[in-house]
Design a protein around this motif. Sequence first.
Motif, PDB file in Angstrom:
ATOM      1  N   LEU A 123       2.059  24.331 -12.006  1.00 54.25           N
ATOM      2  CA  LEU A 123       2.114  23.740 -10.672  1.00 54.25           C
ATOM      3  C   LEU A 123       0.853  22.983 -10.306  1.00 54.25           C
ATOM      4  O   LEU A 123       0.870  22.136  -9.403  1.00 54.25           O
ATOM      5  N   TYR A 124      -0.255  23.273 -10.986  1.00 54.38           N
ATOM      6  CA  TYR A 124      -1.544  22.748 -10.556  1.00 54.38           C
ATOM      7  C   TYR A 124      -2.192  21.929 -11.663  1.00 54.38           C
ATOM      8  O   TYR A 124      -1.639  21.733 -12.743  1.00 54.38           O
ATOM      9  N   PRO A 160       5.232  23.066 -19.479  1.00 56.10           N
ATOM     10  CA  PRO A 160       5.081  21.693 -18.981  1.00 56.10           C
ATOM     11  C   PRO A 160       4.691  21.688 -17.510  1.00 56.10           C
ATOM     12  O   PRO A 160       4.944  22.644 -16.780  1.00 56.10           O
ATOM     13  N   HIS A 161       4.092  20.603 -17.073  1.00 59.27           N
ATOM     14  CA  HIS A 161       3.788  20.444 -15.661  1.00 59.27           C
ATOM     15  C   HIS A 161       5.062  20.054 -14.918  1.00 59.27           C
ATOM     16  O   HIS A 161       5.984  19.476 -15.489  1.00 59.27           O
ATOM     17  N   LYS A 162       5.121  20.367 -13.652  1.00 58.58           N
ATOM     18  CA  LYS A 162       6.323  20.046 -12.865  1.00 58.58           C
ATOM     19  C   LYS A 162       6.593  18.548 -12.858  1.00 58.58           C
ATOM     20  O   LYS A 162       7.753  18.110 -12.821  1.00 58.58           O
ATOM     21  N   HIS A 163       5.526  17.730 -12.927  1.00 59.57           N
ATOM     22  CA  HIS A 163       5.716  16.282 -12.957  1.00 59.57           C
ATOM     23  C   HIS A 163       6.417  15.847 -14.244  1.00 59.57           C
ATOM     24  O   HIS A 163       7.205  14.887 -14.236  1.00 59.57           O
ATOM     25  N   GLU A 190       9.729  31.035  -9.157  1.00 56.43           N
ATOM     26  CA  GLU A 190      10.111  31.394  -7.785  1.00 56.43           C
ATOM     27  C   GLU A 190       9.171  30.812  -6.750  1.00 56.43           C
ATOM     28  O   GLU A 190       9.530  30.697  -5.573  1.00 56.43           O
ATOM     29  N   ASN A 191       7.943  30.428  -7.148  1.00 62.09           N
ATOM     30  CA  ASN A 191       6.966  29.862  -6.207  1.00 62.09           C
ATOM     31  C   ASN A 191       6.790  28.368  -6.414  1.00 62.09           C
ATOM     32  O   ASN A 191       5.708  27.821  -6.189  1.00 62.09           O
ATOM     33  N   LEU A 192       7.836  27.689  -6.835  1.00 66.16           N
ATOM     34  CA  LEU A 192       7.763  26.253  -7.083  1.00 66.16           C
ATOM     35  C   LEU A 192       7.383  25.500  -5.807  1.00 66.16           C
ATOM     36  O   LEU A 192       7.963  25.726  -4.746  1.00 66.16           O
ATOM     37  N   GLN A 193       6.404  24.616  -5.950  1.00 66.33           N
ATOM     38  CA  GLN A 193       5.962  23.793  -4.828  1.00 66.33           C
ATOM     39  C   GLN A 193       6.134  22.323  -5.193  1.00 66.33           C
ATOM     40  O   GLN A 193       5.599  21.867  -6.205  1.00 66.33           O
ATOM     41  N   LEU A 194       6.870  21.597  -4.384  1.00 62.77           N
ATOM     42  CA  LEU A 194       7.087  20.168  -4.606  1.00 62.77           C
ATOM     43  C   LEU A 194       6.417  19.378  -3.496  1.00 62.77           C
ATOM     44  O   LEU A 194       6.672  19.617  -2.308  1.00 62.77           O
TER      45      LEU A 194
END
Length: 435
Positions: A295-296, A310-313, A330-334
């Motif tokens: 996430l970071y 992988p990174h969320k991007h 479960e703590n996904l931040q977009l």
Amino acid sequence: MLGFVVLRCVATVFPATSASQASPCRSDEWPDLWEQRLGLRGRVLCGRIEGGGGEGAGRWGSSEQVTMKGLYFQQNSTNEEITFVFQERENLPVTEDNFVKVQVKACALSQINTKLLAEMKMEKDFFPAGREIAGIVLDVGSKVSFFQPDDEVVGILPLDSEDPGLCEVVRVHEHYLVHKPEKVTWTEAAGTIRDGVRCYTALHYLSHLSPGKSVLIMDGASAFGTIAIQLAHHRGAKVISTAHSLEDKQCLERLRPPVARIIDVSNGKVHVAESCLEETGGLGVDIVLDAGVRLYSKDDEPAVKLQLLPHKHDIITLLGVGGHWVTTEENLQLDPPDSHCLFLKGATVAFLNDEIWNLSNVQQGKYLCILKDVMEKLSAGVFRPQLDEPIPLYEAKVSMEVVQKNQARKKRPSPGRLHPAADLSSVQLLRCPKG
């Protein structure tokens, strides 16, 4: 006193008899009982149990009081660490109206979601351990309509179950069980049922898998990943997968039908998004089933997570138009730019929480259909779990601690085999290897 065997972890029950009476098969058949291999990766330990199923075994313990041992866990005050203990319990009382009494033949060891238990505000001194079970029906309540004594069943105990799956006998409502096909072993049933439910939830209900779709399954060599690949292939999808080590890559290369592309991320040099876009001609994949994401930025992530996840991007980049991203984070931040990119693609994000089927009974019929279909595909050979050898009872507590700390990948099983004259009044545990 009756003993049982715990395997993937699946637990199997044997009556405590003398060496001459213990085996329902010939002594020269014993090596074959432990020859099959079961693949354990990540959260699940799998095992196998045979025997104890002779005539009259289904009504074991029905007429006399028996003291049994069950595995429980206790949370500390901060709900961060848990301790596993064996506790003795008396023979179960008379079966209630809609409940079934089951002699456990196999019980899978899975990581316990302590955060979910805390959010449900379940207050107990000791929580039962082990939920995925397979066994024989001993007794049924007066209103039970689906089962009768001596039926072979499999299911997942609810979160609020009072009985641990890691015990000789449990009570469970009939709506949490389905019949086990005759061709399926106890260990295969208990070891596959949860991963099968997760795969169906992710690929059928959250992403609407259909023939011709392209699917990226992260960490495909894990127990869950392997079943997901097999289900996707069965539905006619094109599968791409990532491998976290050379051993994982070799495991994926042996799968049939073959995986379209294996992305080895163990060295941290391969870019997942670029590989997926290359494989799909720049169109992106239709479905992504992740095993966690970063996430970071690089400076804020652990080295291992930085290398394997992988990174969320990257996930958003490789996702095709109208694609589905099913995440276990479960703590996904977009951020707003992430949401805007998903909007432009008309893509969706879904959270994989297989406990929803047990947290609400509103779709109980669908849940039972999933359980039944998982067993049918296991019987037909669509799902092909791999089995490994047993470890002794005194390691069961330690093994569960390893599973809870998510270190099962790094721990190889101890070699060992039951001798025909071995004492079967103890619990044996099967641990699964990395491959």
